[in-house]
Write an enzyme that holds these catalytic residues in place. Structure first.
Site, short mmCIF file in Angstrom:
data_model
loop_
_atom_site.label_atom_id
_atom_site.label_comp_id
_atom_site.label_asym_id
_atom_site.label_seq_id
_atom_site.Cartn_x
_atom_site.Cartn_y
_atom_site.Cartn_z
N ASP A 171 -5.36 2.70 6.83
CA ASP A 171 -4.59 3.43 5.82
C ASP A 171 -3.70 2.45 5.05
OD1 ASP A 171 -3.57 5.42 4.22
OD2 ASP A 171 -2.32 6.34 5.77
N HIS A 206 2.59 -0.72 -1.89
CA HIS A 206 3.55 -0.22 -2.89
C HIS A 206 4.36 -1.39 -3.42
CE1 HIS A 206 2.84 4.05 -2.22
NE2 HIS A 206 2.97 3.86 -0.92
#
Length: 428
Positions: free
Chosen positions: A303, A307
């Site tokens: 996953d 960011h």
């Protein structure tokens, strides 16, 4: 055609052997091998694994190239020992058409650090209202086999049933982000003692478990395959275990961070620990490790959710959810599963290469380390131990929860169809 002789590696953690690569293929495995003109890699004491396969990666391109690109994400993958990654559909525009998935697939081909298999969206725009072009994406050059609205849950039972029925026609799989939206409105972390003490909105375990229970029953009803993304609670483990005992075609993944970290870390209010699903309790962590060891949970998937700095270096409530994971996944699995005695290296190969390749139908990946097989390989220095330094990451983002933490193991070499993408820990 180049030749490489890997000398003295412990294949899947077993006895030392030599592995000869000629061109794109493993041609010999044995002892005392030699090959004129071959580049020799001295691998004494290191573990040789099949190239890792990640069924759950966010590459962000197109649309969020400030976070990651296919190039930087696949460089990160090669650094972590991966030769194949499945790229999630929550891009801008969403990967809900043949055109977008083909764009992502071609970018992976061009860059050449690892194979990129796009995941197609289940619904148009990830909005949960209308099925996306599943058939067109499957028939495209990208050959999509996995479909997911990850980042959002396919919460409508009728839409989920239709998706399961549709993918059955070509043996595809729907990968569900199990999160009941009404139960998680305003959620900031795991619902429990810590959330109550901190006054943060709670994400209850039942919001995950109720969706998993519904979806395994739907998969059973239509005779299709469902895959559970980032399973995170002890209760979810029990539901999947029950479903498998009934012969339901369900598979499940766990992330490295859910195998190691707990919601106690949120007391720091450091947004690096903010993730969806949230970090859970110590009881959940131990249940997940046991379930991965006994096969209830099939695979480890990162996953990987990059960011930019400004989306994480802010107050908790405003921070984005997610962690990068490609470059640290194998180290975390060694710490939580191998060094604890729960898995051997053959078991790691099963859960991080063979099985994810099988679930996603990744041709040429997750293959045995034997003569005649594609030379997709990773070499690991399992004796290494050192602090995680995100400044050295190949990923464009640095939002790792392990900064400064000592972890074991280091990938030294990765080969994609015989071509070295990582040599002595450095990208080629």
């Amino acid at each position: 055609m180049s030749k490489t002789l890997i000398r003295g590696a412990k294949v899947l953690g077993g006895e030392p052997q030599d592995v000869l690569i000629d061109g794109e293929t493993i041609t010999q495995v044995g002892t005392g091998l030699s090959a004129e003109g071959a580049e020799v890699v001295e691998a004494g004491g290191k573990v040789l694994l099949p190239g890792l396969v990640d069924l759950h990666t966010h590459l962000r391109e197109p649309g969020r190239e400030d976070s990651e690109t296919v190039l930087t994400g696949t460089r990160a993958a090669a650094s972590g020992g991966y030769t194949n990654v499945f790229a999630m559909a929550n891009t801008f525009p969403v990967a809900d058409t043949a055109g977008v998935v083909e764009q992502v697939w071609r970018l992976g081909k061009e860059h050449g650090y690892c194979d990129v298999q796009p995941i197609g969206a289940v619904t148009v725009g990830l909005e949960g209202r209308k099925l996306a072009e599943l058939g067109a994406m499957q028939e495209s050059a990208a050959g999509v086999t996995v479909f997911s609205d990850d980042g959002k849950c396919v919460h409508d039972a009728v839409i989920m049933r239709r998706a399961l029925e549709y993918v059955k026609a070509f043996d595809g799989v729907v990968a569900q982000h199990a999160q009941e939206p009404r139960l998680t409105e305003g959620a900031q972390m795991n619902e429990g003692v810590v959330s109550a003490e901190l006054g943060l909105g709670g994400w209850p375990a039942v919001a995950e478990e109720s969706v998993i229970a519904r979806d395994v029953l739907l998969a059973d009803h239509v005779g299709s395959r469902v895959h559970i993304c980032h399973l995170s609670t002890a209760g979810s483990v029990e539901i999947v275990r029950w479903a498998k005992s009934r012969g339901i075609r369900v598979t499940a993944e766990v992330t490295p961070h859910h195998l190691l970290l707990t919601d106690e870390l949120v007391r720091s209010y450091n947004p690096v620990y903010k993730v969806n699903p949230p970090l859970r309790t110590e009881r959940d962590v131990l249940a997940l490790r046991e379930a991965l060891a006994d096969g209830t949970i099939d695979i480890v998937a990162t996953d990987h959710a990059p960011h930019p700095h400004e989306d994480k270096d802010c107050e908790w409530a405003a921070a984005a959810m997610g962690m990068v994971g490609l470059e640290t996944a194998l180290s975390v699995v060694q710490e939580t599963m191998v060094d604890t005695g729960l898995l051997d290296w053959a078991g790691v190969a099963e859960r991080m290469s063979f099985t994810p390749a099988r679930i996603g139908r990744a041709e040429g990946h997750g293959r045995p380390v034997s003569a005649g097989e594609p030379a997709n390989l990773t070499l690991v220095d399992t004796a290494y131990r050192g602090p995680v330094d995100p400044a050295g990451f190949a990923s464009r983002s640095r939002n790792t929860p392990y900064e400064g933490r000592e972890l074991p193991g280091r990938v030294t070499h990765t080969w994609l169809r015989g071509k070295a993408t990582l040599v002595d820990g450095k990208l080629t």
